[in-house]
Scaffold this active site. Structure first.
Site, short mmCIF file in Angstrom:
data_model
loop_
_atom_site.label_atom_id
_atom_site.label_comp_id
_atom_site.label_asym_id
_atom_site.label_seq_id
_atom_site.Cartn_x
_atom_site.Cartn_y
_atom_site.Cartn_z
N LYS A 156 0.87 -1.18 0.00
CA LYS A 156 0.00 0.00 0.00
C LYS A 156 0.90 1.22 0.00
O LYS A 156 2.02 1.17 0.49
CB LYS A 156 -0.86 0.00 1.27
CG LYS A 156 -2.04 0.92 1.22
CD LYS A 156 -3.26 0.20 0.67
CE LYS A 156 -4.47 1.12 0.64
NZ LYS A 156 -5.69 0.41 0.24
N GLY A 208 -20.54 6.88 5.15
CA GLY A 208 -19.64 7.21 4.03
C GLY A 208 -20.32 6.93 2.70
O GLY A 208 -20.50 5.78 2.32
N GLY A 219 -19.25 7.73 -0.42
CA GLY A 219 -18.30 8.03 -1.48
C GLY A 219 -18.49 7.09 -2.67
O GLY A 219 -19.61 6.62 -2.92
N ASN A 220 -17.40 6.80 -3.34
CA ASN A 220 -17.49 5.95 -4.55
C ASN A 220 -18.18 4.63 -4.26
O ASN A 220 -19.06 4.21 -5.00
CB ASN A 220 -16.08 5.68 -5.10
CG ASN A 220 -15.49 6.91 -5.73
OD1 ASN A 220 -16.19 7.65 -6.42
ND2 ASN A 220 -14.22 7.16 -5.48
N VAL A 221 -17.76 3.96 -3.19
CA VAL A 221 -18.34 2.64 -2.90
C VAL A 221 -19.68 2.79 -2.17
O VAL A 221 -20.67 2.14 -2.53
CB VAL A 221 -17.38 1.79 -2.04
CG1 VAL A 221 -17.98 0.41 -1.79
CG2 VAL A 221 -16.02 1.65 -2.69
P1 NAI Z 1 -14.26 7.80 -1.12
O1 NAI Z 1 -13.15 8.72 -0.74
O2 NAI Z 1 -14.87 7.91 -2.46
O3 NAI Z 1 -15.46 7.95 -0.06
C1 NAI Z 1 -15.29 8.06 1.30
C2 NAI Z 1 -16.49 8.85 1.82
O4 NAI Z 1 -16.46 8.80 3.24
C3 NAI Z 1 -16.48 10.31 1.42
O5 NAI Z 1 -17.76 10.69 0.93
C4 NAI Z 1 -16.12 11.04 2.71
O6 NAI Z 1 -16.71 12.33 2.80
C5 NAI Z 1 -16.71 10.10 3.74
N1 NAI Z 1 -16.08 10.19 5.06
C6 NAI Z 1 -14.77 10.24 5.36
N2 NAI Z 1 -14.59 10.26 6.69
C7 NAI Z 1 -15.84 10.21 7.23
C8 NAI Z 1 -16.34 10.21 8.55
N3 NAI Z 1 -15.52 10.25 9.60
N4 NAI Z 1 -17.66 10.14 8.74
C9 NAI Z 1 -18.51 10.08 7.69
N5 NAI Z 1 -18.09 10.09 6.40
C10 NAI Z 1 -16.78 10.17 6.19
O7 NAI Z 1 -13.72 6.34 -0.83
P2 NAI Z 1 -14.25 4.96 -1.42
O8 NAI Z 1 -13.49 4.63 -2.62
O9 NAI Z 1 -15.73 4.98 -1.47
O10 NAI Z 1 -13.78 3.96 -0.28
C11 NAI Z 1 -14.48 3.87 0.96
C12 NAI Z 1 -13.77 2.89 1.87
O11 NAI Z 1 -13.72 1.61 1.25
C13 NAI Z 1 -12.32 3.25 2.21
O12 NAI Z 1 -12.01 2.83 3.51
C14 NAI Z 1 -11.52 2.41 1.21
O13 NAI Z 1 -10.22 2.13 1.68
C15 NAI Z 1 -12.37 1.16 1.15
N6 NAI Z 1 -12.21 0.43 -0.08
C16 NAI Z 1 -12.46 1.03 -1.28
C17 NAI Z 1 -12.32 0.31 -2.46
C18 NAI Z 1 -12.67 0.89 -3.79
O14 NAI Z 1 -12.83 0.13 -4.75
N7 NAI Z 1 -12.83 2.21 -3.91
C19 NAI Z 1 -11.83 -1.08 -2.44
C20 NAI Z 1 -11.67 -1.63 -1.11
C21 NAI Z 1 -11.82 -0.89 0.01
#
Ligand code: NAI
Length: 348
Positions: free
Chosen positions: A78, A177, A179-181
């Site tokens: 990572k 959260g 976000g993307n996922v």
């Molecule tokens: P992202 O950055 O698109 O979304 C994260 C979201 O969480 C954002 O909308 C942000 O505002 C929100 N956030 C951050 N801290 C927060 C808090 N304390 N309280 C409430 N909301 C909060 O990230 P993504 O890609 O959606 O990933 C989400 C999680 O899944 C991460 O932990 C990532 O490591 C994990 N993950 C993602 C993968 C992927 O394909 N994108 C694959 C495997 C794991």
């Protein structure tokens, strides 16, 4: 570039400071026992280099287990770029890509929190050791829809294990959260008939979820304790604390965030409290399965989709073993991953 070998059980930890571009970054390689170390590039704010190194190492170890349990011929690594989105200048991204290139394929980077498909495309001008790109014969694109699908089928397995049915109709599911996922998971759960409870630091995302899914909004600190059947942590790690395990109502925890357990001991506290925790790296492996297909140079969308749906079976096996042996689910997943690493290392 400073390289530290054999750093606390990690094969290699590289810190990068490039005064010209302002880049400050860390690449942690936990294990290459199963193959090159594949893991995302996180762009985030950290108080200092030591905190960033700690995070990269913790996440790299998680990738070793995730890739092993997913059945991929890849090790775990990572990287983190310090400074959040403003740190991602073109010259910093190219300096970071050069650092990856100097590792000669020991580490393969992909998207993670704070990095996009466009960033990966841009780095590919400098190094071939990135995956999750948008163009070319093996391009796999955005991993997040595959991650959401894996979490969805993992949740079906958890519902079946607890209630004997995978129906989500009127099930109260909290997503921390969006976000993307998290957003893509919300779409799937809403289509499956679930009632959504949501929270995000970004109020615009929360408002959009209220409008789109009729979701009920909560403050991020309050959501985990709201009355619900399933809690899906999809923000950053550490959402599952002892307080949560002992005080929250959700009977199932199944989400995308990496490193959800605030302490390893919370795994046992959740189990003793009668909550079924779907191990994070087991159910969130859909994205890495998609990226791995590109990294291995053999992208086949149908095969990836089949592999991602297989997460349901792996989760089911984990839950059955946990129940049979009265062992926390996280410990079962760790043992399954370690068995695979040992078996492959012994055969080599
Ligand atoms: P992202 O950055 O698109 O979304 C994260 C979201 O969480 C954002 O909308 C942000 O505002 C929100 N956030 C951050 N801290 C927060 C808090 N304390 N309280 C409430 N909301 C909060 O990230 P993504 O890609 O959606 O990933 C989400 C999680 O899944 C991460 O932990 C990532 O490591 C994990 N993950 C993602 C993968 C992927 O394909 N994108 C694959 C495997 C794991």
């Amino acid at each position: 570039m400073v390289e530290t070998a054999m750093h606390d059980d990690h094969e290699k930890v590289v810190t990068i400071t490039d005064p010209e571009s302002g880049l400050r970054a860390v690449i942690a390689i936990h294990s290459t026992a199963l193959g090159p170390a594949l893991g995302g590039i996180r762009c985030w704010t950290y108080p200092d280099m030591s905190a960033a190194t700690h995070d990269a190492m913790r996440l790299a170890q998680g990738m070793t287990y995730k890739n092993a349990l997913a059945g991929l011929p890849l090790g775990g690594g990572k990287s983190v770029i310090l400074g959040g989105s403003t740190a991602k200048t073109p010259s910093a991204l190219h300096a970071f890509a050069s650092a990856i290139e100097r590792l000669n394929g020991q580490y393969i980077g992909a998207e993670d929190v704070g990095t996009t498909v466009a960033d990966i495309d841009f780095m590919r001008d400098v190094t071939g050791h990135v995956a999750g790109t948008s163009w070319g014969a093996a391009a796999s694109g955005d991993p997040s829809p595959h991650t959401a699908e894996g979490v969805f089928v993992g949740m079906q397995a958890a519902l079946e294990a607890v209630y004997g049915s995978d129906s989500m109709e009127d099930c109260r599911i909290g997503i921390l959260g969006l976000g993307n996922v998290g957003w893509k998971l919300a779409e799937k759960l809403s289509r499956a008939g679930a009632a959504l409870l949501v929270a995000d630091l970004d109020s615009a995302r929360v408002a959009a979820a209220e409008a789109e899914f009729g979701a009920q909004a909560f403050a991020p600190h309050a959501l985990p304790y709201a009355p619900m059947d399933v809690f899906a942590p999809c923000a950053l790690g550490g959402a599952l604390t002892t307080d949560f395990a002992e005080g929250a109502s959700a009977g199932i925890i199944c989400g995308a965030a990496n490193n959800q357990l605030a302490e390893p001991s919370v795994d046992a506290v959740l189990w003793d409290a009668g909550k079924l925790y779907a191990p994070d790296y087991l159910v969130n492996a859909g994205g890495v399965m998609n990226v791995a297909a590109e990294a291995l140079g053999e992208y086949d969308a149908y095969r990836v989709a089949t592999q991602v749906r297989g997460i349901r079976e792996t989760a089911r096996d984990c839950f059955i073993q946990a129940k049979r042996t009265d062992t926390p689910t996280g410990a079962i997943a760790d043992a399954l991953a370690l068995d695979r690493i040992k078996a492959t290392s012994a055969a080599a």
